[in-house]
Design an enzyme around this catalytic site. Structure first.
Site, PDB file in Angstrom:
ATOM      1  N   HIS A 124      -6.981  -8.779  -2.418  1.00  0.00           N
ATOM      2  CA  HIS A 124      -7.126  -7.771  -1.072  1.00  0.00           C
ATOM      3  C   HIS A 124      -6.549  -6.509  -2.123  1.00  0.00           C
ATOM      4  CE1 HIS A 124      -7.756 -11.093   2.016  1.00  0.00           C
ATOM      5  NE2 HIS A 124      -8.871 -10.028   1.852  1.00  0.00           N
ATOM      6  N   HIS A 135     -15.809  -9.089  -1.415  1.00  0.00           N
ATOM      7  CA  HIS A 135     -15.230 -10.367  -1.748  1.00  0.00           C
ATOM      8  C   HIS A 135     -16.810 -10.713  -2.247  1.00  0.00           C
ATOM      9  CE1 HIS A 135     -11.474 -10.027  -0.262  1.00  0.00           C
ATOM     10  NE2 HIS A 135     -11.632 -10.582   0.935  1.00  0.00           N
TER      11      HIS A 135
END
Lengths: 330, 330
Positions: free
Chosen positions: A218, A56
């Site tokens: 995700h 991320h």
């Protein structure tokens, strides 16, 4: 699979070596996977620790520095860090004024930060926790009970970080972090899946000519798939989904966030549409941030996060910050 | 084609509207396609104007601001801006101290900036020009006679911008820009092609399991295709290609640049390998920048740029800068 990596097993360690080599202002413990601002612990200052799965970036390691996080714990890609990392981070940054754990709402992160808090308290460290759960797209998901934590994490880390930098005590920093989360909502859309190094194939299949609304960070499923839409139509859906959930009474902080592979050229165009829709809905925008901040590896797409900001939150947002991923005023 | 856009025809205009909405510190003339720092012209200061095709963001519009560019002219995607934009930009930023045009070496850009320089001089504006041609991968290419201009553009704009901000006269700013270009070399690699909005399909086909070495920033061909390599092997090739061309006698500025779709996680890992190779070759690194700075839409891959920096270049590199894409010290 075409990735700029050595082998999947060393992706996180390699990235941490690269962070260390790029940022002398950070202390990067590659072996133990902890990123700490070099001047920690800062006397009299509450410390902020966050972390989560890797993939991320710049979240969270790129938000370590004066005015934001004291330390970050990167897990494997899309996998929670372990309690040992969090305790180690807390011990490295605690000046005796206490530590705030900033936890995105995913089952693994929540469990591990809970355990770490207990262990840290056993070592005499005062710990408070705040859960970030801003994503309005779904309630429960593959990885969560309740809403997922996404873009608001940046607002929480920046604003609570500014308060801590000013010397606010732990209960005040915690209350502010909680307030920012409560005032924030996000909605994301994917134009492509992402590919994790370990799996080597896309996390889901998006048929040609479709997009996925309400995606997480995700590659977990969103709300629905639809035939491809224009940037303006996507902005309508994202903003409306957020405004179905909150009615801002103050001007908002706006994050137009890229998921990783969407060009900045497109993100700016999307920002124009998001701000058009907000103006049409009568929501004034106080500050705007456009770029790749809370990403999902090589996923194409974007998310919108709004945070209703009173004068105090706005002042703390504007306060100086100096991290690899966010920097102004110093 | 899945892009976050309205229609291909309005991509650049939409992005400029979005830049205007995100950056109140810039004056964005959407109709005439000129991005100008809000306080221009700055009395007594040499002005810097650059520009080129869109699709390389944050280059160039994202590098407008104190300490870097005075103005930027974005063309259509991968297409040179026109002389009228450049003249308009020069007129908007000239304080009477003259304007430096920073031109990447592509045929269209060179011709148009040449014509713009003549037109601006007819209007009484003193103009100097510097050509950026740092890419060692190929000599002539689809779009160039001679070497292409790529990552070094960032070094030229930052260092010449710092000198101008300090009040250096036009000939000195020009000489420094030329020096930075002469001391800089780049080499890029593509792991995927990019897709322009107008075309809607990848600019080239990269067979599965291959990568392209020596790629440019428009998907134009590189040196050769090879079976997929590790990050470490790619770093060896890129650094070696550069060191075949220059032998730095001073520490270098290092840019590890993402082409757009490569995750920051991978870029940091690549940086670790690039710095390992530089250390093995005895090249000390003075400063490092890792991220997406000179991009090629949604291309996956990375480039390495080295600039040999003496004390003066290093001091100017470290000087404060405040732009959307690069910001420190203010």
């Amino acid at each position: 699979m075409r990735m700029l990596i050595n082998v999947p097993e060393t992706v996180v360690a390699d990235a941490l070596r690269g962070m260390a080599a790029a940022h002398p202002e950070l202390t990067v413990d590659v072996e133990n996977r902890v990123v700490v601002r070099r001047d920690a612990p800062v006397a009299g200052k509450v410390a902020l620790v966050s972390g989560g799965g890797s993939g991320h970036e710049p979240l969270h390691g790129g938000f370590v520095g004066p005015g934001m996080l004291s330390a970050a714990c990167p897990g494997e890609v899309f996998t929670s860090p372990v309690p040992d990392q969090m305790v180690r981070a807390a011990a490295a940054v605690d000046s005796g004024s206490g530590v705030l754990f900033i936890v995105k709402n995913y089952t693994g992160d929540v469990l591990n930060f809970d355990m770490a808090a207990e262990l840290a308290e056993d070592e005499g460290i005062r710990v408070a926790k705040v859960l970030v759960n801003d994503d309005v797209a779904v309630t429960d998901s593959l990885y969560t009970a309740g809403r997922r934590g996404t873009g608001a994490t940046l607002f929480v880390e920046k604003i609570a970080g500014a308060a801590a930098e000013e010397g606010a005590p732990l209960d005040r920093v915690e209350a502010l972090a909680r307030q920012v989360n409560e005032k924030s909502r996000s909605f994301g859309v994917a134009l492509s899946a992402c590919t994790t190094p370990a799996k080597g194939t896309p996390t889901f299949e998006l048929p040609p000519g479709e997009l996925e609304l309400g995606i997480g960070i995700h590659g977990e499923p969103g709300r629905e798939r639809r035939p491809m839409m224009t940037s303006g139509e996507i902005a309508e859906v994202a903003v409306q989904a957020i405004l179905d959930d909150i009615t801002p009474r103050n001007p908002v902080l706006l994050l137009v966030n890229g998921m990783g592979a969407t060009p900045l050229l497109e993100l700016y165009g999307f920002n124009a549409e998001v701000q058009r829709v907000l103006a049409e809905r009568g929501v004034p925008v106080a500050r705007v941030l456009v770029g790749n901040y809370v990403t999902s590896l090589d996923m194409a797409g974007a998310s919108v996060t709004l945070c209703e900001a009173d004068e105090e939150l706005l002042r703390l947002w504007d306060a100086p910050v100096s991290t690899p991923g966010l920097r102004w005023g110093m």
